[in-house]
Design an enzyme around this catalytic site. Structure first.
Site, PDB file in Angstrom:
ATOM      1  N   GLU A  82       0.822  -1.214   0.000  1.00 16.21           N
ATOM      2  CA  GLU A  82       0.000   0.000   0.000  1.00 16.21           C
ATOM      3  C   GLU A  82       0.857   1.267   0.000  1.00 16.21           C
ATOM      4  OE1 GLU A  82      -3.712  -0.182   2.459  1.00 16.21           O
ATOM      5  OE2 GLU A  82      -2.760  -1.962   3.300  1.00 16.21           O
ATOM      6  N   SER A 208      -6.744  -2.302   1.594  1.00 21.28           N
ATOM      7  CA  SER A 208      -7.036  -1.627   0.327  1.00 21.28           C
ATOM      8  C   SER A 208      -7.518  -2.578  -0.761  1.00 21.28           C
ATOM      9  CB  SER A 208      -5.809  -0.856  -0.180  1.00 21.28           C
ATOM     10  OG  SER A 208      -5.483   0.196   0.694  1.00 21.28           O
ATOM     11  N   TYR A 276      -9.294   4.180  -5.152  1.00 22.07           N
ATOM     12  CA  TYR A 276      -8.233   5.178  -5.290  1.00 22.07           C
ATOM     13  C   TYR A 276      -8.074   5.785  -6.682  1.00 22.07           C
ATOM     14  CZ  TYR A 276      -6.983   3.068  -0.854  1.00 22.07           C
ATOM     15  OH  TYR A 276      -7.021   2.596   0.428  1.00 22.07           O
ATOM     16  N   ARG A 315     -11.897   3.006  10.995  1.00 24.58           N
ATOM     17  CA  ARG A 315     -13.044   2.829  10.111  1.00 24.58           C
ATOM     18  C   ARG A 315     -13.497   1.382  10.140  1.00 24.58           C
ATOM     19  NH1 ARG A 315     -11.006   3.204   4.864  1.00 24.58           N
ATOM     20  NH2 ARG A 315     -11.753   1.103   4.423  1.00 24.58           N
ATOM     21  N   ASP A 317     -15.968  -1.383   8.039  1.00 19.70           N
ATOM     22  CA  ASP A 317     -16.704  -1.641   6.804  1.00 19.70           C
ATOM     23  C   ASP A 317     -17.762  -2.704   7.066  1.00 19.70           C
ATOM     24  OD1 ASP A 317     -15.047   0.136   5.462  1.00 19.70           O
ATOM     25  OD2 ASP A 317     -13.611  -1.428   4.917  1.00 19.70           O
ATOM     26  N   GLU A 330     -14.673  -5.764   8.087  1.00 16.66           N
ATOM     27  CA  GLU A 330     -13.329  -5.612   8.641  1.00 16.66           C
ATOM     28  C   GLU A 330     -13.156  -4.238   9.260  1.00 16.66           C
ATOM     29  OE1 GLU A 330     -10.464  -4.669   4.978  1.00 16.66           O
ATOM     30  OE2 GLU A 330     -11.674  -6.458   4.625  1.00 16.66           O
ATOM     31  N   ASN A 332     -10.286  -0.960   9.844  1.00 19.73           N
ATOM     32  CA  ASN A 332      -9.082  -0.308   9.324  1.00 19.73           C
ATOM     33  C   ASN A 332      -8.603   0.662  10.398  1.00 19.73           C
ATOM     34  OD1 ASN A 332      -7.212   1.354   7.894  1.00 19.73           O
ATOM     35  ND2 ASN A 332      -8.216   0.820   5.971  1.00 19.73           N
ATOM     36  N   GLY A 336      -7.237   5.512   4.928  1.00 22.26           N
ATOM     37  CA  GLY A 336      -6.706   6.412   3.909  1.00 22.26           C
ATOM     38  C   GLY A 336      -7.101   7.852   4.152  1.00 22.26           C
TER      39      GLY A 336
END
Length: 366
Positions: A82, A208, A276, A315, A317, A330, A332, A336
Site C-alpha cells: 500500500e 485496500s 483510489y 473505520r 466496513d 473488517e 481499518n 486512507g
C-alpha cells in the site's frame, strides 16, 4: 470527485427509510452535498440538545497552539503493497499540518533509519499496510516512548488480521460474514457447499482490497486463491453478501455519519481501483438508511471497534443484506486520507474540514 451511476435497485432496500431520505441521490458535486449534510447534522444536534439521545458535538481540541505539538514526524511511504496510497495520504496530512503552523516533517522508513524517530516529540502515523498498521511500528514507538496517533500494538495487530478480527467479533456475538481459511490442499467443493456462491477471496493480512477476487463459480476458486496467496501465506474465503455496502468512520469513540458506497458496476465490489483511481464510484450521504437503522449500524460498529481495542480513529466496513441484516466485514486502524478517502468525507459531513481533522487526530497524542 465526480460520480455517476444512478442509484439502482434501491427501492427494495429503502422501504423502511424515513420519507426525508427516500430519494437519496448520488453525490454528483460533493461540496454542496457535504455542506448540506454538515448543516443537517448541526440542525439535528440543535433540535435535540435537551434529549439524552442527542448526538455528541465534535470535541474541542485541547491543543490551542501549534507549538504545543513540538516536532512531529508524519510517517508515510514504507515498504508495504500500500506504499502508493500511503504516499498520497501522508502528503495530504503533512501539508494540512504545515498549513496550520505545525513543525511537521515527512519520515519514510523505507529510506530512513527507524531510530531517527527518537528526535521527534510525536508521530502522525499514515503508514498503511504491513509495518505501519500491524503493530510493528506501534511497538517501536512504544519502546521509544513516543506518542503516536491511532491504536496501540494489540488492536493494530488484530485489526490487520482479518481472520482473528472476525473470530473475536464472533466471540462477542457481533454479526460478521461467514468465512473459511484456504490452503493449497483445500477441497474447493467443500468451501462452496459451506459458504455458497458467489464468494470473495482475500489475503488475510492485506488492506485496500489488494489481492481480492470475487468468485462466481467453482472453477474460478483455484485462480483466485493463487492471486491472494501472492500477497501472503494466509488466505480466506468469505460469503458474498448481496446488498448495500457501508463504511463507518469512528473518531474519539464516536461514529460519524454513515457513508454508502456503490461502485459503477454494482455486481462487483469496492476494489483498489474503485477506492483510489476511479471517479465513477457513488458515495451517498445521507446513506439512505432510516434514522433507527443508521443508529443501529453506528452502535454495531462502535461495539466492533471497541472489541478489537482500537482507539483514536479508524473505520469499520459493513454490508446490509437483502433482508436488512447488517454484517461486519473488517476494521481499518490507519484509514486512507487521500482525495478519494472516506474519513475526510465523513468528517466533512460532520462539520469538520480536512485541516481541522488532521489537527484533531494529532491532538489525541497530547
Amino acid at each position: 470527485m465526480t460520480t455517476n451511476n444512478p442509484q439502482k435497485n434501491s427501492d427494495d432496500f429503502n422501504k423502511n427509510a424515513d420519507s426525508a431520505q427516500d430519494h437519496t441521490a448520488p453525490i454528483l458535486n460533493p461540496e454542496p452535498a457535504l455542506a448540506a449534510a454538515a448543516q443537517a447534522e448541526q440542525d439535528k444536534t440543535q433540535t435535540t440538545n435537551e434529549s439524552s439521545d442527542a448526538p455528541p458535538k465534535i470535541k474541542v481540541s485541547n491543543v490551542k497552539e501549534a507549538s504545543e505539538f513540538g516536532k512531529v514526524a508524519v510517517i508515510y511511504g514504507g515498504n508495504s503493497n500500500e506504499r502508493s496510497v500511503s504516499l498520497d495520504s501522508g502528503a495530504a496530512v503533512l501539508q494540512a499540518l504545515q498549513n496550520q503552523g505545525v513543525d511537521a516533517t515527512h519520515f519514510d522508513p523505507k529510506h530512513q533509519d527507524i531510530t531517527e524517530l527518537r528526535q521527534y516529540d510525536r508521530v502522525f502515523n499514515v503508514l498503511h499496510g504491513r509495518g505501519g498498521e500491524d503493530g510493528l511500528l506501534q511497538g517501536v514507538l512504544q519502546w521509544f516512548n513516543i506518542p503516536q496517533t491511532g491504536s496501540g500494538i494489540l488492536a493494530s495487530a488484530l485489526g490487520m488480521d482479518k481472520v482473528r478480527t472476525k473470530q473475536l467479533w464472533q466471540g462477542c456475538g457481533l454479526s460478521t460474514a461467514p468465512f473459511s481459511i484456504l490452503t493449497a490442499e483445500t477441497d474447493w467443493q467443500q468451501v462452496v457447499n459451506m459458504l455458497g456462491l458467489p464468494l470473495i477471496i482475500k489475503p488475510v493480512h492485506e488492506g485496500s482490497s489488494i489481492g481480492m477476487t470475487k468468485v462466481n463459480n467453482l472453477d474460478e476458486l483455484p485462480a483466485a486463491y493463487a492471486t491472494a496467496v501472492q500477497c501472503g501465506d494466509v488466505v480466506m474465503a468469505e460469503r458474498w453478501i448481496t446488498g448495500r455496502e457501508f463504511t463507518i468512520v469512528i473518531i474519539d469513540d464516536e461514529a460519524y455519519p454513515v457513508i454508502r458506497l456503490e461502485p459503477a458496476d454494482i455486481t462487483n465490489f469496492y476494489d483498489f481501483e474503485a477506492k483510489y483511481n476511479r471517479n465513477d464510484t457513488s458515495y451517498y450521504i445521507p446513506c439512505g438508511l432510516s434514522i433507527s437503522d443508521e443508529k443501529h449500524l453506528q452502535d454495531l460498529s462502535l461495539s466492533a471497534f471497541r472489541a478489537v481495542g482500537a482507539t483514536g480513529w479508524g473505520r469499520i466496513d459493513a454490508m446490509q443484506d437483502e433482508a436488512g441484516n447488517f454484517w461486519l466485514l473488517e476494521i481499518n486502524t490507519v484509514p486512507g486520507m487521500t482525495s478519494h478517502s472516506l474519513v475526510p468525507m465523513a468528517a466533512k459531513a460532520h462539520g469538520m474540514d480536512f485541516e481541522s481533522l488532521c489537527w484533531h487526530i494529532l491532538a489525541q497524542t497530547v
